[in-house]
Design an enzyme around this catalytic site. Structure first.
Site, PDB file in Angstrom:
ATOM      1  N   LYS A  15       2.822   5.889  -6.014  1.00 44.44           N
ATOM      2  CA  LYS A  15       3.391   5.129  -4.889  1.00 44.44           C
ATOM      3  C   LYS A  15       4.526   4.278  -5.411  1.00 44.44           C
ATOM      4  CE  LYS A  15       1.215   1.450  -2.746  1.00 44.44           C
ATOM      5  NZ  LYS A  15       2.134   0.341  -3.058  1.00 44.44           N
ATOM      6  N   GLU A  30       3.447  -2.442   5.237  1.00 41.98           N
ATOM      7  CA  GLU A  30       2.743  -3.708   4.982  1.00 41.98           C
ATOM      8  C   GLU A  30       3.332  -4.856   5.798  1.00 41.98           C
ATOM      9  OE1 GLU A  30       1.951  -4.615   0.875  1.00 41.98           O
ATOM     10  OE2 GLU A  30       1.304  -6.664   1.338  1.00 41.98           O
TER      11      GLU A  30
HETATM   12  O1  KIV Z   1      -0.789  -2.981  -4.792  1.00 35.92           O
HETATM   13  C1  KIV Z   1      -1.458  -2.817  -3.764  1.00 35.92           C
HETATM   14  O2  KIV Z   1      -2.671  -3.070  -3.724  1.00 35.92           O
HETATM   15  C2  KIV Z   1      -0.797  -2.283  -2.599  1.00 35.92           C
HETATM   16  C3  KIV Z   1      -1.561  -2.313  -1.316  1.00 35.92           C
HETATM   17  C4  KIV Z   1      -1.642  -3.688  -0.823  1.00 35.92           C
HETATM   18  C5  KIV Z   1      -1.001  -1.396  -0.312  1.00 35.92           C
HETATM   19  O3  KIV Z   1       0.312  -1.872  -2.662  1.00 35.92           O
END
Ligand code: KIV
Length: 284
Positions: free
Chosen positions: A118, A195
């Site tokens: 991600k 978010e």
């Molecule tokens: O780092 C994280 O936990 C995240 C979530 C809040 C989506 O990116």
């Protein structure tokens, strides 16, 4: 229905295909034991760089390193068998160039065995997302409030209020957050974390995106939800407005530790059943 019906590990195409179907359930996991606990109920386990705050006590996610993400990613892959494991790319390991991003992401994939990475960012990350997906690395996007940009955003607050205002004054073209989400989706992201985005803008993004949108503080319009596990278990002292506490584990942990400390101090632990080869009358 609580337990997930999945029997083999979910892949990026499986997650993409959930758009408009059953809602996606995602939680963060940083450890072997939390991955084992969450795996039967989740579709996605995110090894989020929020581990910088939750596990290491940093005041932001900026000091998190690639090595930390890889260590925790390995533990979560080892502790799960059904959920797709997604590992966050930490600050400074992908923004400079597509090649830098590929080097970091390929290390994460090779050394953890996860199913995807991600990365935070919208339009400015689109070329990088396309570069990675074309080379076999599934990418989950993350737009709206992006904690790695906290110093330019100026604080943790809901995003999209200005877009909403412009809309109420007659604007109809997609605003910056929508443009970010759509750029990420068109670049090939198989899912997008949204978010802390105001509800009407979230709704527009969910409608416009072919990829599932996984909300955290982005309303029930989303195709799925994610929370930080420790937040929803009640283990963290302060949480955002969008967190519901599904448990109160923090106080239960404290009570257990207090009971242990008392038992050790008063000499009631260990007792005979916890001791090997106890001598008759061997109590001190
Ligand atoms: O780092 C994280 O936990 C995240 C979530 C809040 C989506 O990116």
């Amino acid at each position: 229905m609580s337990q997930s019906t999945i029997t083999k590990r979910l892949t990026a195409p499986d997650v993409f295909d959930r758009k408009g179907n059953e809602r996606l359930v995602a939680l963060t996991a940083y450890h072997f034991h939390s991955a084992q606990a969450a795996d039967p109920y989740c579709d996605i386990l995110l090894v989020g760089d929020s581990l910088g705050n939750v596990v290491y006590g940093f005041s932001s996610t900026l000091p998190v390193t690639l090595e930390m993400m890889i260590q925790h990613g390995r533990a979560v892959v080892a502790g799960s068998s059904r959920s797709m494991v997604v590992v966050d790319m930490p600050f400074g390991t992908y923004e400079r160039s597509k090649e830098q991003a590929f080097d970091s992401a390929s290390r994460i994939m090779q050394e953890t065995g996860c199913g995807a990475v991600k990365m935070e960012g919208g339009r400015h990350m689109a070329d990088t997302i396309a570069f990675l997906t074309a080379r076999g690395i599934p990418v989950m996007g993350h737009v709206g409030l992006t904690p790695q940009s906290i110093h330019t955003l100026g604080g943790f607050r809901a995003q999209g209020r200005k877009e909403l205002e412009a809309r109420s004054n007659g604007a109809n073209a997609p605003g910056p957050i929508e443009q970010d989400a759509l750029a990420v989706e068109q670049a090939g992201a198989f899912a997008i974390v949204l978010e802390a985005v105001v509800e009407p803008i979230s709704r527009r993004i969910v409608q416009a995106s072919r990829a599932p949108v996984i909300g955290i503080g982005a309303s029930d319009a989303c195709d799925g939800q994610i929370l930080v596990l420790e937040d929803m278990l009640g283990m963290t002292p302060r949480t955002a407005k969008f967190v519901r506490r599904f448990g109160d584990i923090g106080s239960s942990i404290q009570q257990s530790i207090e009971a242990y400390a008392t038992a050790v101090r008063e000499g009631s632990f260990p007792s005979a059943e916890h001791v090997y080869g106890t001598a008759p009358g061997g109590k001190r």
